[in-house]
Design an enzyme around this catalytic site. Structure first.
Site, PDB file in Angstrom:
ATOM      1  N   LYS A  38       0.844  -1.209   0.000  1.00 41.60           N
ATOM      2  CA  LYS A  38       0.000   0.000   0.000  1.00 41.60           C
ATOM      3  C   LYS A  38       0.876   1.254   0.000  1.00 41.60           C
ATOM      4  O   LYS A  38       2.079   1.179   0.279  1.00 41.60           O
ATOM      5  CB  LYS A  38      -0.907  -0.033   1.236  1.00 41.60           C
ATOM      6  CG  LYS A  38      -0.130  -0.125   2.545  1.00 41.60           C
ATOM      7  CD  LYS A  38      -1.023  -0.516   3.716  1.00 41.60           C
ATOM      8  CE  LYS A  38      -0.191  -0.603   4.983  1.00 41.60           C
ATOM      9  NZ  LYS A  38      -0.947  -1.165   6.101  1.00 41.60           N
ATOM     10  N   ARG A 136     -10.414  -0.831  14.510  1.00 42.84           N
ATOM     11  CA  ARG A 136     -10.387  -0.032  13.280  1.00 42.84           C
ATOM     12  C   ARG A 136     -11.407  -0.692  12.367  1.00 42.84           C
ATOM     13  O   ARG A 136     -12.579  -0.744  12.723  1.00 42.84           O
ATOM     14  CB  ARG A 136      -8.941  -0.017  12.731  1.00 42.84           C
ATOM     15  CG  ARG A 136      -8.677   0.989  11.656  1.00 42.84           C
ATOM     16  CD  ARG A 136      -7.200   1.073  11.278  1.00 42.84           C
ATOM     17  NE  ARG A 136      -6.683  -0.172  10.709  1.00 42.84           N
ATOM     18  CZ  ARG A 136      -5.424  -0.327  10.269  1.00 42.84           C
ATOM     19  NH1 ARG A 136      -4.554   0.666  10.354  1.00 42.84           N
ATOM     20  NH2 ARG A 136      -5.034  -1.469   9.743  1.00 42.84           N
ATOM     21  N   TYR A 265      14.902  31.423   4.296  1.00 41.06           N
ATOM     22  CA  TYR A 265      13.752  32.166   4.839  1.00 41.06           C
ATOM     23  C   TYR A 265      13.912  32.440   6.327  1.00 41.06           C
ATOM     24  O   TYR A 265      14.258  31.550   7.100  1.00 41.06           O
ATOM     25  CB  TYR A 265      12.470  31.355   4.633  1.00 41.06           C
ATOM     26  CG  TYR A 265      12.026  31.259   3.194  1.00 41.06           C
ATOM     27  CD1 TYR A 265      11.662  32.398   2.475  1.00 41.06           C
ATOM     28  CD2 TYR A 265      11.964  30.022   2.564  1.00 41.06           C
ATOM     29  CE1 TYR A 265      11.251  32.290   1.149  1.00 41.06           C
ATOM     30  CE2 TYR A 265      11.543  29.905   1.246  1.00 41.06           C
ATOM     31  CZ  TYR A 265      11.188  31.043   0.546  1.00 41.06           C
ATOM     32  OH  TYR A 265      10.774  30.938  -0.753  1.00 41.06           O
ATOM     33  N   MET A 311      10.749  24.658   0.091  1.00 49.70           N
ATOM     34  CA  MET A 311       9.929  23.650  -0.595  1.00 49.70           C
ATOM     35  C   MET A 311      10.771  22.729  -1.485  1.00 49.70           C
ATOM     36  O   MET A 311      10.506  21.524  -1.584  1.00 49.70           O
ATOM     37  CB  MET A 311       8.839  24.330  -1.420  1.00 49.70           C
ATOM     38  CG  MET A 311       7.764  23.372  -1.915  1.00 49.70           C
ATOM     39  SD  MET A 311       6.497  24.156  -2.896  1.00 49.70           S
ATOM     40  CE  MET A 311       5.713  25.248  -1.721  1.00 49.70           C
TER      41      MET A 311
HETATM   42  C1  LIG Z   1      -0.082  -2.092   6.721  1.00 49.04           C
HETATM   43  C2  LIG Z   1      -0.610  -3.401   7.112  1.00 49.04           C
HETATM   44  C3  LIG Z   1       0.235  -4.507   7.253  1.00 49.04           C
HETATM   45  C4  LIG Z   1       1.737  -4.413   7.190  1.00 49.04           C
HETATM   46  O1  LIG Z   1       2.244  -3.815   8.368  1.00 49.04           O
HETATM   47  P1  LIG Z   1       3.829  -3.702   8.631  1.00 49.04           P
HETATM   48  O2  LIG Z   1       3.904  -3.189  10.024  1.00 49.04           O
HETATM   49  O3  LIG Z   1       4.367  -2.728   7.636  1.00 49.04           O
HETATM   50  O4  LIG Z   1       4.391  -5.050   8.467  1.00 49.04           O
HETATM   51  C5  LIG Z   1      -0.365  -5.746   7.482  1.00 49.04           C
HETATM   52  N1  LIG Z   1      -1.705  -5.864   7.592  1.00 49.04           N
HETATM   53  C6  LIG Z   1      -2.547  -4.811   7.492  1.00 49.04           C
HETATM   54  C7  LIG Z   1      -4.013  -5.011   7.647  1.00 49.04           C
HETATM   55  C8  LIG Z   1      -2.028  -3.548   7.258  1.00 49.04           C
HETATM   56  O5  LIG Z   1      -2.855  -2.502   7.176  1.00 49.04           O
END
Ligand SMILES: *Cc1c(COP(=O)(O)O)cnc(C)c1O
Length: 370
Positions: A38, A136, A265, A311
């Site tokens: 992700k 969550r 700046y 920036m």
């Molecule tokens: C992001 C995530 C992971 C991976 O987590 P890491 O700490 O980077 O290994 C695994 N499972 C879910 C549901 C996640 O959201």
């Protein structure tokens, strides 16, 4: 000419490190690996990380959002992908049509995914997400059991997995993970007793995969560890994992300035004596942070960032590296000579942690793959 010549700043991603880390994770856990990619592969580039991980033996890729999965499919990436987050009902048909597995955690999802499968003309593959304490996404265990039963009976749905997610796996002495795992096990034994166990039960992120063998079930879901980064500063990776990412730049300008000159700046830094100041074409628009106390590496030495980060650029004092020339390489993350600046160090300096440092690397920074 090297293809990074002419870049002002860029990331070097070592694909062999990612492949190595996936292989190490497989060997260490003895179960299947879902590479979690992700947020643009934690900043490393989603497509390259996906391909490299699968070539190295990962059987699944995990993304947070359906758009990430669809982007991979547009790039002709063929391996299984699970959307770990919520997929809105409006997007389910497109997801199923693109062979993207979906996470289901509420009753309304069952009919939505069944009709998405019918309209896509292909079975939907789903995993049920159980909330055992992360609070969550996820169904409470009783609800999850019902979802499993209903999805099992839905004619156009293949129930492939059940999973949960730990809130404190990076604190192995804390009893929370044990409690979450116990709840998950209770639910799984009910599911099994009813003959409904799907083939892939999973729970472990990097921290759990590394520290808690009982949490590995049929598959682990490492993110951070496949990039060669630790899930917590108190939980270092085994020695044979390697970080994959380096962040580099080239000095764009150098000048000798007289004492008392204000730099950048706000003039929050003023030269005390005559001083050589270099300009590095990296700024907060690239994901570097505008906080005091930054350091970068030049000629294998730590040099201080002086004045405010802007920036697109920041300034460094070059008095301790006298032979530096315009065009010389600057390292913002990674090794140079005997020195190394890690995402953990930056996380500490920036008041955050390594995950946020790498996910914050902007899209405009070109990625170069080795
Ligand atoms: C992001 C995530 C992971 C991976 O987590 P890491 O700490 O980077 O290994 C695994 N499972 C879910 C549901 C996640 O959201």
């Amino acid at each position: 000419m090297n293809h990074t010549d002419g870049f002002s700043n860029w990331l070097v991603i070592d694909k062999s490190a990612i492949a190595n880390n996936v292989e190490r994770m497989r060997a260490l856990t003895g179960v299947r690996v879902m590479a979690v990619i992700k947020a643009n592969g934690y900043g490393h580039g989603i497509l390259e990380v996906a391909r490299t991980s699968v070539d190295a033996g990962a059987v699944y890729c995990g993304v947070a959002r359906v758009e990430e999965a669809l982007e991979l499919r547009r790039q002709n990436f063929e391996a299984p992908i699970l959307v770990l987050g919520n997929t809105p009902a409006e997007k389910m048909g497109e997801a199923v049509g693109n062979r993207t597995s979906l996470t289901i955690f509420k009753p309304a999802h069952v009919d939505a995914v069944e009709s998405a499968a019918v309209s896509a003309g292909r079975d939907a593959v789903v995993h049920v997400k159980v909330d055992t304490g992360m609070s969550r996404l996820g169904a409470k265990p009783e609800v999850a059991y019902d979802l499993v039963r209903r999805l099992h009976d839905a004619p156009h749905v293949q129930l492939e997995g059940v999973f949960t997610h730990f809130a404190k796996a990076d604190e192995p002495q804390d009893p929370t993970t044990e409690q979450q795992e116990a709840q998950f096990l209770d639910l799984m034994s009910e599911i099994e007793a009813a003959g409904l166990r799907p083939p892939i039960v999973h729970a472990a992120n990097s921290a759990a995969a590394l520290s808690r063998p009982s949490s590995r079930f049929d598959m682990v879901r490492p993110g951070m560890a496949i990039y060669g980064l630790c899930p917590d500063v108190k939980m270092p990776l085994p020695d044979d994992f390697r970080p994959a990412l380096r962040w580099k730049a080239r000095l764009s300008f150098i000048q000798r300035l007289e004492a008392g000159r204000g730099i950048s700046y706000g003039h929050v830094y003023k030269t005390k004596t005559e001083e050589t100041i270099g300009v590095v074409p990296v700024g907060y628009g690239d994901g570097y942070r505008r906080v005091p106390g930054n350091e970068v590496l030049i000629h294998g030495e730590r040099v201080p960032v002086v004045g405010r980060v802007s920036m697109d650029q920041l300034m460094v004092s070059l008095d301790d590296v006298p032979d530096t020339l315009i065009g010389d390489e600057v390292v913002l993350i990674g090794q140079q000579g005997d020195e190394c600046i890690s995402p953990e160090e930056l996380g500490e300096r920036w008041g955050t942690f390594n995950y946020e440092v790498i996910c914050g690397l902007s899209a405009r920074v070109p990625r170069s793959y080795r």
